[in-house]
Design a protein around this motif. Structure first.
Motif, PDB file in Angstrom:
ATOM      1  N   UNK A 262      39.250 104.585  43.794  1.00  0.00           N
ATOM      2  CA  UNK A 262      38.941 103.152  43.887  1.00  0.00           C
ATOM      3  C   UNK A 262      40.165 102.381  44.360  1.00  0.00           C
ATOM      4  N   UNK A 263      39.941 101.218  44.956  1.00  0.00           N
ATOM      5  CA  UNK A 263      41.007 100.236  45.125  1.00  0.00           C
ATOM      6  C   UNK A 263      40.516  98.896  44.598  1.00  0.00           C
ATOM      7  N   UNK A 264      41.465  98.104  44.103  1.00  0.00           N
ATOM      8  CA  UNK A 264      41.179  96.819  43.465  1.00  0.00           C
ATOM      9  C   UNK A 264      41.990  95.741  44.175  1.00  0.00           C
ATOM     10  N   UNK A 265      41.306  94.704  44.648  1.00  0.00           N
ATOM     11  CA  UNK A 265      41.954  93.680  45.466  1.00  0.00           C
ATOM     12  C   UNK A 265      41.737  92.315  44.818  1.00  0.00           C
ATOM     13  N   UNK A 266      42.767  91.754  44.190  1.00  0.00           N
ATOM     14  CA  UNK A 266      42.607  90.426  43.585  1.00  0.00           C
ATOM     15  C   UNK A 266      42.752  89.316  44.627  1.00  0.00           C
ATOM     16  N   UNK A 267      41.848  88.369  44.586  1.00  0.00           N
ATOM     17  CA  UNK A 267      41.909  87.210  45.469  1.00  0.00           C
ATOM     18  C   UNK A 267      42.419  85.993  44.700  1.00  0.00           C
ATOM     19  N   UNK A 268      42.976  85.042  45.434  1.00  0.00           N
ATOM     20  CA  UNK A 268      43.534  83.845  44.821  1.00  0.00           C
ATOM     21  C   UNK A 268      42.476  82.999  44.128  1.00  0.00           C
TER      22      UNK A 268
END
Length: 384
Positions: A262-268
């Motif tokens: 998995x990859x996890x991408x936090x957005x502003x």
């Protein structure tokens, strides 16, 4: 005095097939140069693989053994992104959410740690700007990760951009520069005559052009009218993704994190993107229980607190994969037909370099060294 209407000669007209981030970016550069550019998109621009992507600019984290030419191209494009983003924001007035926090590739088990150490060794041997983080250093940066995480590779030069906003910004920039967008305009056929393109057949109408740019992503290989030797070997590689909603004031995660599966991408804005499956399923648009289960289980192993977060969106995208998973760029066997497709998982990352190299080729006819490894001819030679 009656104004004189000037129409570009047919040989000067450029037609772009595909309205994703690649087609828009190349079109923007061409329109900036004063060329007559029409872009044809079968649905709405920016709504295919561009919308489905994660927006990672991961030239170091994505580096694979044996992909030296692709890694070099990725790094060149990554270096262009800050200036490209500034120009795009200034032109369009749209903030594209570029974040320069780096990427963490995390080990959760002993096996993960051994694999990650080997990967780090490869990166160091090839001079990639990465560093090793101990478990304590990792916890300091991301305290909500699984407390059993035993180490990580930190790629401080790998960043992210909000790909959906970048596509909208490019739509604005392209049209402001004089480019014309035709949405709901499926290209039925590339018109080829005497070994050269003469335009497109779109919705029952011929559109004449001296140059046709094929930038239709996973659909590029299925467009009619191309001789077999000119048909790019591009297939859809299905990816399922989802997003959950974090508290913006206290987000669970601040860096992009890669963990096993998995990859996890936090957005502003508080969204946390969770991706992505890799499936050879053709153009299968179904969201599956198995796909979401796999992503959520892997995400929970890395970031246990995710189980409390509400799911906001699920979606499917189709990466345009070539036979060697590298892009197909530049000229081919049909005069006037130019390629910008097959970017697989690196479409967002490779946008600036693709726009520059392909637009300069169209404008000057010069095949720059960076293009030579990525021509469609490499597949023809292998088949011979």
């Amino acid at each position: 005095m009656t104004p004189v209407s000037r129409v570009s000669p047919v040989h000067d007209r450029i037609a772009i097939v595909g309205g994703g981030i690649i087609g828009l970016a190349v079109g923007w550069r061409l329109a900036q140069a004063g060329r007559s550019v029409d872009l044809f998109e079968k649905e709405r621009v920016g709504q295919g693989a561009t919308r489905a992507a994660g927006g990672m600019l991961a030239a170091s984290a994505e580096a694979e053994p044996g992909e030296h030419a692709l890694t070099a191209l990725n790094r060149q494009s990554q270096a262009l992104w800050p200036d490209f983003a500034r120009e795009l924001v200034a032109t369009s007035g749209i903030d594209i959410g570029m974040r320069q926090d780096g990427i963490l590739n995390v080990a959760l088990t002993g096996d993960d740690l051994r694999r990650l150490r080997a990967e780090f060794g490869h990166q160091q041997r090839h001079g990639l700007p990465t560093r090793w983080l101990s478990a304590a250093e990792l916890r300091e940066r991301e305290p909500c990760l699984n407390p059993g995480a035993s180490g990580a590779i930190h790629s401080p030069g790998d960043h992210q951009v909000e790909n959906r906003l970048a596509a909208e910004a490019l739509r604005v920039a392209f049209t402001q520069a004089g480019g014309r967008i035709h949405e709901g305009a499926a290209v039925e056929r590339v018109l080829v005559e005497n070994g050269a393109v003469r335009g497109l057949h779109v919705a029952g109408t011929e559109h004449e052009a001296g140059t046709v740019l094929l930038a239709a992503g996973a659909w590029s290989g299925g467009i009619e009218g191309l001789p077999e030797a000119a048909r790019p070997p591009v297939r859809p590689v299905k990816g399922q993704m989802l997003s959950v909603r974090m508290a913006t004031e206290e987000p669970l995660l601040r860096h992009v994190v890669w963990a096993p599966g998995v990859y996890l991408i936090p957005r502003l804005d508080g969204r946390l993107l969770v991706g992505a499956t890799v499936e050879e399923r053709g153009f299968d648009t179904r969201i599956t229980a198995g796909g979401l289960l796999s992503l959520l289980h892997s995400a929970w192993r890395a970031l246990p607190g995710i189980e409390e977060l509400p799911v906001e969106e699920t979606w499917v995208g189709f990466r345009p994969g070539s036979r060697d998973d590298a892009p197909i760029l530049g000229p081919g066997p049909v005069r006037g037909l130019v390629y910008a497709t097959g970017h697989h998982r690196n479409g967002i990352l490779l946008t600036p370099i693709t726009a520059d190299l392909v637009s300069r080729f169209i404008l000057t006819g010069v095949v720059e060294p960076a293009l030579r490894s990525f021509g469609v001819g490499r597949f023809v030679r292998r088949a011979a």
